[in-house]
Design a protein around this motif. Structure first.
Motif, PDB file in Angstrom:
ATOM      1  N   ASN A 102       0.811  -1.375  -0.047  1.00 55.63           N
ATOM      2  CA  ASN A 102      -0.056  -0.023   0.039  1.00 55.63           C
ATOM      3  C   ASN A 102       0.852   1.396   0.008  1.00 55.63           C
ATOM      4  O   ASN A 102       0.285   2.415  -0.170  1.00 55.63           O
ATOM      5  CB  ASN A 102      -0.975   0.028   1.265  1.00 55.63           C
ATOM      6  CG  ASN A 102      -2.026  -1.055   1.155  1.00 55.63           C
ATOM      7  OD1 ASN A 102      -2.389  -1.427   0.140  1.00 55.63           O
ATOM      8  ND2 ASN A 102      -2.571  -1.760   2.213  1.00 55.63           N
ATOM      9  N   GLY A 103       2.097   1.228   0.088  1.00 53.52           N
ATOM     10  CA  GLY A 103       2.996   2.474   0.322  1.00 53.52           C
ATOM     11  C   GLY A 103       3.514   2.755  -1.139  1.00 53.52           C
ATOM     12  O   GLY A 103       3.320   2.035  -2.142  1.00 53.52           O
ATOM     13  N   TYR A 104       4.497   3.832  -1.145  1.00 51.15           N
ATOM     14  CA  TYR A 104       5.152   3.946  -2.307  1.00 51.15           C
ATOM     15  C   TYR A 104       6.562   3.180  -2.554  1.00 51.15           C
ATOM     16  O   TYR A 104       6.938   2.746  -1.436  1.00 51.15           O
ATOM     17  CB  TYR A 104       5.674   5.498  -2.104  1.00 51.15           C
ATOM     18  CG  TYR A 104       4.390   6.516  -2.301  1.00 51.15           C
ATOM     19  CD1 TYR A 104       3.580   6.847  -3.416  1.00 51.15           C
ATOM     20  CD2 TYR A 104       4.235   7.104  -0.842  1.00 51.15           C
ATOM     21  CE1 TYR A 104       2.502   7.660  -3.067  1.00 51.15           C
ATOM     22  CE2 TYR A 104       2.854   8.128  -0.966  1.00 51.15           C
ATOM     23  CZ  TYR A 104       2.289   8.298  -2.113  1.00 51.15           C
ATOM     24  OH  TYR A 104       1.297   9.090  -1.927  1.00 51.15           O
ATOM     25  N   ILE A 105       6.813   2.926  -3.637  1.00 51.35           N
ATOM     26  CA  ILE A 105       7.964   1.997  -3.747  1.00 51.35           C
ATOM     27  C   ILE A 105       9.137   3.046  -4.573  1.00 51.35           C
ATOM     28  O   ILE A 105       8.835   3.903  -5.351  1.00 51.35           O
ATOM     29  CB  ILE A 105       7.765   0.961  -4.804  1.00 51.35           C
ATOM     30  CG1 ILE A 105       6.861  -0.027  -3.998  1.00 51.35           C
ATOM     31  CG2 ILE A 105       8.994   0.260  -5.269  1.00 51.35           C
ATOM     32  CD1 ILE A 105       6.466  -1.161  -4.769  1.00 51.35           C
ATOM     33  N   ARG A 106      10.381   2.789  -3.826  1.00 50.66           N
ATOM     34  CA  ARG A 106      11.482   3.494  -4.455  1.00 50.66           C
ATOM     35  C   ARG A 106      12.920   2.784  -4.538  1.00 50.66           C
ATOM     36  O   ARG A 106      12.831   1.796  -3.943  1.00 50.66           O
ATOM     37  CB  ARG A 106      11.914   4.793  -3.356  1.00 50.66           C
ATOM     38  CG  ARG A 106      12.709   5.646  -3.835  1.00 50.66           C
ATOM     39  CD  ARG A 106      12.828   7.034  -2.970  1.00 50.66           C
ATOM     40  NE  ARG A 106      13.703   6.538  -2.067  1.00 50.66           N
ATOM     41  CZ  ARG A 106      13.503   7.072  -0.798  1.00 50.66           C
ATOM     42  NH1 ARG A 106      12.797   7.963  -0.382  1.00 50.66           N
ATOM     43  NH2 ARG A 106      14.492   6.852   0.068  1.00 50.66           N
ATOM     44  N   PHE A 107      13.421   3.239  -5.611  1.00 53.75           N
ATOM     45  CA  PHE A 107      14.655   2.388  -5.805  1.00 53.75           C
ATOM     46  C   PHE A 107      16.012   3.124  -5.678  1.00 53.75           C
ATOM     47  O   PHE A 107      16.053   4.228  -6.386  1.00 53.75           O
ATOM     48  CB  PHE A 107      14.810   1.803  -7.179  1.00 53.75           C
ATOM     49  CG  PHE A 107      13.593   0.820  -7.671  1.00 53.75           C
ATOM     50  CD1 PHE A 107      13.836  -0.697  -7.070  1.00 53.75           C
ATOM     51  CD2 PHE A 107      12.522   1.093  -8.043  1.00 53.75           C
ATOM     52  CE1 PHE A 107      12.967  -1.735  -7.415  1.00 53.75           C
ATOM     53  CE2 PHE A 107      11.579   0.312  -8.212  1.00 53.75           C
ATOM     54  CZ  PHE A 107      11.727  -1.330  -8.191  1.00 53.75           C
ATOM     55  N   ASP A 108      16.699   3.071  -4.611  1.00 61.12           N
ATOM     56  CA  ASP A 108      17.975   3.790  -4.309  1.00 61.12           C
ATOM     57  C   ASP A 108      19.052   2.827  -4.492  1.00 61.12           C
ATOM     58  O   ASP A 108      19.261   1.797  -4.538  1.00 61.12           O
ATOM     59  CB  ASP A 108      17.774   4.276  -2.665  1.00 61.12           C
ATOM     60  CG  ASP A 108      16.686   5.027  -2.262  1.00 61.12           C
ATOM     61  OD1 ASP A 108      15.890   5.367  -3.259  1.00 61.12           O
ATOM     62  OD2 ASP A 108      16.561   5.655  -1.014  1.00 61.12           O
ATOM     63  N   VAL A 109      20.295   3.682  -4.579  1.00 62.73           N
ATOM     64  CA  VAL A 109      21.495   3.109  -4.623  1.00 62.73           C
ATOM     65  C   VAL A 109      22.317   3.994  -3.468  1.00 62.73           C
ATOM     66  O   VAL A 109      22.278   5.192  -3.432  1.00 62.73           O
ATOM     67  CB  VAL A 109      22.234   3.405  -6.076  1.00 62.73           C
ATOM     68  CG1 VAL A 109      23.408   2.912  -6.321  1.00 62.73           C
ATOM     69  CG2 VAL A 109      21.387   2.896  -7.146  1.00 62.73           C
ATOM     70  N   LEU A 110      23.090   3.026  -2.998  1.00 67.59           N
ATOM     71  CA  LEU A 110      24.231   3.518  -1.972  1.00 67.59           C
ATOM     72  C   LEU A 110      25.737   3.148  -2.461  1.00 67.59           C
ATOM     73  O   LEU A 110      25.782   1.885  -2.231  1.00 67.59           O
ATOM     74  CB  LEU A 110      23.830   2.961  -0.502  1.00 67.59           C
ATOM     75  CG  LEU A 110      23.038   3.708   0.427  1.00 67.59           C
ATOM     76  CD1 LEU A 110      21.437   3.630  -0.339  1.00 67.59           C
ATOM     77  CD2 LEU A 110      23.015   3.264   1.753  1.00 67.59           C
ATOM     78  N   ALA A 111      26.474   4.072  -2.759  1.00 69.05           N
ATOM     79  CA  ALA A 111      27.490   4.022  -3.124  1.00 69.05           C
ATOM     80  C   ALA A 111      28.638   3.929  -2.057  1.00 69.05           C
ATOM     81  O   ALA A 111      28.454   5.138  -1.410  1.00 69.05           O
ATOM     82  CB  ALA A 111      28.409   5.056  -4.241  1.00 69.05           C
TER      83      ALA A 111
END
Length: 119
Positions: free
Chosen positions: A92-101
Motif C-alpha cells: 500500500n505504500g510508495y516504492i522507491r529504488f535507491d543506490v548507496l555507493a
C-alpha cells in the motif's frame, strides 16, 4: 578485503548502518529469487525502498553507471515486484529504488542516491 564477497559484505553492513542511522527500518537483506537479488529492503515513512549497494573503493561515478546498467536495473525491479506480491503488507505504500555507493573516492563514505532509477 580478501575478495569481492568480503568487500560486498563490508559495504552492505556499512550501508545498513547508514540507513538505520537515517531513520530507515531494515526489513530484509540479500533477498534472492531466481531472477535476481536485492541487497537491502527497508522502509521509511510511506516508502518501501529497494536498495542496491555498490562498494567501489577504486571506482567513480562512471564505474557506478557501468555496474548498474539497464539490465541490472530490470532484474532489481522484477525481484522487487516478486517481493511485493509475496509480502502484501507492503503493497500500500510508495516504492522507491535507491543506490548507496560505498567508499567511492571523492564522495561521502556512503553516497545515497534516492530514486536512482524507476521502472
Amino acid at each position: 578485503m580478501d575478495n569481492r564477497k568480503d568487500t560486498g559484505n563490508y559495504g552492505e553492513d556499512k550501508a545498513a548502518r547508514f540507513l538505520e542511522t537515517n531513520g530507515y527500518t531494515i526489513i530484509q537483506r540479500n533477498f534472492r529469487t531466481r531472477t535476481g537479488e536485492i541487497d537491502i529492503i527497508c522502509q521509511k515513512n510511506d516508502f518501501l525502498v529497494f536498495v542496491e549497494v555498490k562498494t567501489l573503493p577504486n571506482g567513480d561515478l562512471d564505474t557506478l553507471s557501468h555496474v548498474l546498467n539497464l539490465t541490472k536495473q530490470k532484474k532489481i525491479i522484477k525481484t522487487a515486484k516478486y517481493f511485493v506480491q509475496n509480502h502484501r503488507q507492503y503493497s500500500n505504500g510508495y516504492i522507491r529504488f535507491d543506490v548507496l555507493a560505498v567508499d567511492v573516492p571523492g564522495l561521502e563514505p556512503v553516497y545515497h542516491i534516492e530514486n536512482a532509477f524507476s521502472e
